[in-house]
Design a protein around this motif. Structure first.
Motif, PDB file in Angstrom:
ATOM      1  N   GLU A  76       0.682  -1.129   0.062  1.00 15.14           N
ATOM      2  CA  GLU A  76      -0.093   0.019   0.015  1.00 15.14           C
ATOM      3  C   GLU A  76       0.930   1.273   0.138  1.00 15.14           C
ATOM      4  OE1 GLU A  76      -2.785   2.057   3.208  1.00 15.14           O
ATOM      5  OE2 GLU A  76      -3.581   0.230   2.681  1.00 15.14           O
ATOM      6  N   LYS A  77       2.042   1.184   0.807  1.00 11.60           N
ATOM      7  CA  LYS A  77       2.826   2.508   0.925  1.00 11.60           C
ATOM      8  C   LYS A  77       3.798   2.618  -0.372  1.00 11.60           C
ATOM      9  CE  LYS A  77       4.568   5.478   3.741  1.00 11.60           C
ATOM     10  NZ  LYS A  77       3.994   6.798   3.847  1.00 11.60           N
ATOM     11  N   GLN A  78       3.994   1.358  -1.103  1.00 11.51           N
ATOM     12  CA  GLN A  78       4.563   1.607  -2.293  1.00 11.51           C
ATOM     13  C   GLN A  78       3.786   2.014  -3.480  1.00 11.51           C
ATOM     14  OE1 GLN A  78       6.025  -2.259  -3.617  1.00 11.51           O
ATOM     15  NE2 GLN A  78       7.688  -2.419  -2.360  1.00 11.51           N
ATOM     16  N   GLU A  79       2.526   1.707  -3.372  1.00 10.53           N
ATOM     17  CA  GLU A  79       1.511   2.293  -4.144  1.00 10.53           C
ATOM     18  C   GLU A  79       1.389   4.052  -4.059  1.00 10.53           C
ATOM     19  OE1 GLU A  79      -1.988   0.375  -3.969  1.00 10.53           O
ATOM     20  OE2 GLU A  79      -1.194  -1.517  -4.722  1.00 10.53           O
ATOM     21  N   GLU A  80       1.301   4.417  -2.968  1.00 14.54           N
ATOM     22  CA  GLU A  80       1.509   5.639  -2.332  1.00 14.54           C
ATOM     23  C   GLU A  80       2.623   6.378  -3.243  1.00 14.54           C
ATOM     24  OE1 GLU A  80       1.716   8.526   1.391  1.00 14.54           O
ATOM     25  OE2 GLU A  80       0.509   6.693   1.521  1.00 14.54           O
ATOM     26  N   GLU A  81       3.690   5.989  -2.762  1.00 13.36           N
ATOM     27  CA  GLU A  81       4.990   6.388  -3.061  1.00 13.36           C
ATOM     28  C   GLU A  81       5.117   6.479  -4.631  1.00 13.36           C
ATOM     29  OE1 GLU A  81       6.343   8.325  -1.319  1.00 13.36           O
ATOM     30  OE2 GLU A  81       7.663   7.432   0.131  1.00 13.36           O
ATOM     31  N   ALA A  82       4.719   5.319  -5.598  1.00 15.88           N
ATOM     32  CA  ALA A  82       4.685   5.381  -6.889  1.00 15.88           C
ATOM     33  C   ALA A  82       4.093   6.555  -7.185  1.00 15.88           C
ATOM     34  CB  ALA A  82       3.962   3.942  -7.145  1.00 15.88           C
ATOM     35  N   ARG A  83       2.814   6.983  -6.804  1.00 14.53           N
ATOM     36  CA  ARG A  83       2.045   8.177  -7.184  1.00 14.53           C
ATOM     37  C   ARG A  83       3.068   9.215  -6.756  1.00 14.53           C
ATOM     38  NH1 ARG A  83      -2.104   5.293  -5.302  1.00 14.53           N
ATOM     39  NH2 ARG A  83      -1.907   6.305  -3.138  1.00 14.53           N
ATOM     40  N   ASN A  84       3.845   9.277  -5.805  1.00 14.46           N
ATOM     41  CA  ASN A  84       4.420  10.741  -5.308  1.00 14.46           C
ATOM     42  C   ASN A  84       5.743  10.523  -6.591  1.00 14.46           C
ATOM     43  OD1 ASN A  84       3.095  11.237  -3.354  1.00 14.46           O
ATOM     44  ND2 ASN A  84       4.232  10.067  -1.840  1.00 14.46           N
ATOM     45  N   ILE A  85       6.385   9.565  -6.997  1.00  9.77           N
ATOM     46  CA  ILE A  85       7.334   9.577  -7.756  1.00  9.77           C
ATOM     47  C   ILE A  85       6.826   9.920  -9.353  1.00  9.77           C
ATOM     48  CG2 ILE A  85       8.822   7.798  -9.069  1.00  9.77           C
ATOM     49  CD1 ILE A  85       9.335   6.462  -6.197  1.00  9.77           C
ATOM     50  N   ARG A  86       5.480   9.474  -9.566  1.00  4.47           N
ATOM     51  CA  ARG A  86       5.059   9.960 -10.910  1.00  4.47           C
ATOM     52  C   ARG A  86       4.994  11.439 -10.966  1.00  4.47           C
ATOM     53  NH1 ARG A  86       3.420   4.506 -11.002  1.00  4.47           N
ATOM     54  NH2 ARG A  86       1.365   5.089  -9.938  1.00  4.47           N
ATOM     55  N   ASN A  87       4.489  12.016  -9.817  1.00  3.35           N
ATOM     56  CA  ASN A  87       4.523  13.614  -9.805  1.00  3.35           C
ATOM     57  C   ASN A  87       5.896  14.125 -10.007  1.00  3.35           C
ATOM     58  OD1 ASN A  87       1.601  13.424  -9.175  1.00  3.35           O
ATOM     59  ND2 ASN A  87       1.876  13.445  -6.971  1.00  3.35           N
ATOM     60  N   GLY A  88       6.808  13.444  -9.381  1.00  8.15           N
ATOM     61  CA  GLY A  88       8.326  14.199  -9.888  1.00  8.15           C
ATOM     62  C   GLY A  88       8.531  13.941 -11.114  1.00  8.15           C
TER      63      GLY A  88
END
Length: 161
Positions: A76-88
């Motif tokens: 779940e945390k990986q999915e959240e971070e993946a969204r943050n990374i895509r924002n980057g």
């Protein structure tokens, strides 16, 4: 103006990020504006106030919220971070589209492909956003032929001892 180039510092050895950041420091010393976006680095260089002393010539960004290694995070945390990374990555695209800098360093962006957060095609779309004059440096381990095809210059860093 001279056409910008795309560089990759990849491979399994140590020193890829320092090499890229060193290029950024040299460019800034010559008057260039440099943007560094770090991925998969935990706190990376944002751990202290050093980055503020580099501004305005060098701006450093990190979009991940967790300080832990991505692969150790729960799903779940990986999915959240993946969204943050895509924002980057979207921010990188904006920077390239607007010509905001002379050099963009995407530190550990190739690790995003290895971790299946983005595809080579996603990275290609980001690179195609550039104004043509911006140099781009990408770092990471992956050096497959599709990734290498995106660059003008590829340096493989490996540890000998």
């Amino acid at each position: 103006m001279e056409e910008g180039k795309v560089y990759i510092y990849g491979g399994t050895g140590h020193g890829k990020s320092p090499a890229a950041i060193g290029c950024g420091l040299i460019a800034a010393a010559k008057g260039a504006q440099v943007v560094i976006i770090q991925f998969l680095k935990g706190k990376g260089l944002t751990e202290n106030d050093y980055q503020r002393r580099l501004e305005p010539e060098i701006k450093l960004f990190r979009f991940e919220k967790s300080d832990e290694d991505f692969v150790t995070l729960p799903k779940e945390k990986q999915e959240e971070e993946a969204r943050n990374i895509r924002n980057g990555l979207n921010y990188a695209k904006k920077v390239l589209n607007t010509g905001e800098c002379d050099m963009l360093i995407l530190d550990e962006v190739l690790g995003l492909i290895d971790n299946k957060i983005i595809t080579v095609e996603d990275l290609k779309n980001v690179l195609e956003s550039r104004d043509g004059e911006t140099d781009i440096i990408m770092t990471g381990i992956s050096l497959d032929k599709d990734v290498c095809a995106l660059a003008d210059y590829v340096s493989e860093i490996r540890t000998i001892k």
